[in-house]
Enzyme design. Structure first.
Site, PDB file in Angstrom:
ATOM      1  N   MET A 135       0.457  -1.579   0.357  1.00 12.43           N
ATOM      2  CA  MET A 135      -0.268  -0.269  -0.247  1.00 12.43           C
ATOM      3  C   MET A 135       0.599   1.041   0.232  1.00 12.43           C
ATOM      4  O   MET A 135       0.384   2.461   0.246  1.00 12.43           O
ATOM      5  CB  MET A 135      -0.785   0.136   1.255  1.00 12.43           C
ATOM      6  CG  MET A 135      -2.442  -0.840   1.146  1.00 12.43           C
ATOM      7  SD  MET A 135      -3.206  -0.554   2.012  1.00 12.43           S
ATOM      8  CE  MET A 135      -3.138  -0.884   3.672  1.00 12.43           C
ATOM      9  N   GLY A 191      10.783  -3.122   5.122  1.00 13.35           N
ATOM     10  CA  GLY A 191       9.914  -3.949   5.735  1.00 13.35           C
ATOM     11  C   GLY A 191       9.378  -4.789   4.106  1.00 13.35           C
ATOM     12  O   GLY A 191       9.647  -5.441   3.305  1.00 13.35           O
ATOM     13  N   HIS A 192       8.535  -3.498   3.536  1.00 16.90           N
ATOM     14  CA  HIS A 192       8.843  -3.627   2.020  1.00 16.90           C
ATOM     15  C   HIS A 192      10.034  -3.940   1.080  1.00 16.90           C
ATOM     16  O   HIS A 192       9.872  -5.063   0.944  1.00 16.90           O
ATOM     17  CB  HIS A 192       8.128  -1.950   1.086  1.00 16.90           C
ATOM     18  CG  HIS A 192       7.125  -2.070   2.688  1.00 16.90           C
ATOM     19  ND1 HIS A 192       6.448  -1.455   2.921  1.00 16.90           N
ATOM     20  CD2 HIS A 192       5.306  -2.460   2.243  1.00 16.90           C
ATOM     21  CE1 HIS A 192       5.458  -0.831   3.514  1.00 16.90           C
ATOM     22  NE2 HIS A 192       5.234  -1.695   2.806  1.00 16.90           N
TER      23      HIS A 192
END
Ligand code: AMP
Length: 284
Positions: free
Chosen positions: A31, A37-38
């Protein structure tokens, strides 16, 4: 050169052509408002896939009427730069109208694994997630898709959906990436004031306390949960949504029987008005 794609048709055509050439396509749905983390998901994809596509789509369908859809953080230019630096090949960023044109009426809903935990606190959330992920899998034809263990229930639901609907893809879970002090990275961490950022550490502290309790030989779920809950109730400005022990596959709650093997400790806590989640696998 990384390419930005806004329509489903174009994304499908590009990736179908890559797959025809024999390239493996990895997909990282997000999103946006990207953090480490992404980026860990993108790096994991790059390890085994010739082509990596990330999507940025704030999916209205997975937000409840009183949730943070309108104020969800967005910064496309920053995300674009981060993905380019990681060597992603495509960003798929459709509009809401592209994903949900007038007349849209088909939904994907699981019956069990999404009932507990966040499914109980956020009615309709996982219906929105599994519907959009299924649509994204069709819009971004790929061989593998990468999801964070941070959203453990989401990962479990998607694995189950792929199995149940015979979707010919591999779903890969990636470990939680944390800040140096233990806070799980989340786009929602930007909502936290300085004081709340300190209080937010109680989630990881509760996990640490549970791990310590288990390694001290305790296998009674009530005792483990009481210890973890106490860490949070002792932290100012916080409110427990849930702290639960669950079966790692079905996510059914473990409340009475002594735990053994691997069990999931999952928690959701309001820090001020921000709802944060975290989890870990406890090995007994
Ligand atoms: P989101 O943008 O929050 O929908 O997250 C997109 C993907 O990144 C999901 O698969 C998340 O589980 C994953 N993700 C988010 N935060 C983390 C984290 N701290 N560590 C690992 N994966 C994460």
């Amino acid at each position: 050169m990384m390419k930005i794609v806004e329509t489903i048709k174009e994304m499908q055509n590009i990736l179908k052509a890559h797959r025809k050439e024999g390239k493996t396509v990895g997909f990282v749905p997000t999103m946006g408002y990207l953090h480490e983390g992404h980026l860990a998901l993108v790096r994991e994809s790059k390890k085994t896939c010739g082509i990596t596509a990330a999507s940025i789509f704030v999916n209205p369908l997975q937000f409840g009427p009183k949730e943070d859809l309108a104020k969800y953080p967005r910064d496309f230019e920053r995300d674009r730069a981060l993905l380019a630096k990681e060597g992603a090949d495509y960003i798929f960023c459709p509009s809401s109208e592209e994903m949900y044109p007038d007349g849209f009426q088909t939904f994907v809903e699981l019956e069990k694994v999404t009932k507990n935990l966040c499914g109980a606190s956020r009615p309709g959330h996982f219906r929105g997630v599994t519907t959009v992920v299924n649509k994204l899998f069709n819009a971004v034809p790929c061989d593998k898709a990468f999801f964070g263990e941070k959203d453990f229930q989401q990962l479990a639901a998607i694995k189950r959906m792929v199995k149940d609907l015979n979707i010919d893809m591999e779903i890969i879970g990636v470990p939680i990436v944390r800040e140096a002090d233990g806070l799980a990275m989340s786009s929602r961490n930007t909502y936290l004031s300085e004081g709340e950022r300190k209080s937010a550490l109680c989630l990881y502290a509760a996990i640490t306390e549970a791990r310590k309790t288990v390694s001290g030989g305790v296998s009674d779920p009530k005792e483990i949960l009481a210890k973890a809950q106490q860490v949070i109730t002792n932290t100012p400005g916080t409110r427990i949504d849930y702290v639960k022990l669950c079966d790692v596959e079905t996510l059914e709650y473990i409340e009475d029987v002594k735990i053994k093997g691997a069990v999931l400790l999952a928690l959701a806590v309001f820090v001020g008005r921000t709802r944060l989640i975290d989890n870990t696998i406890l090995e007994v």
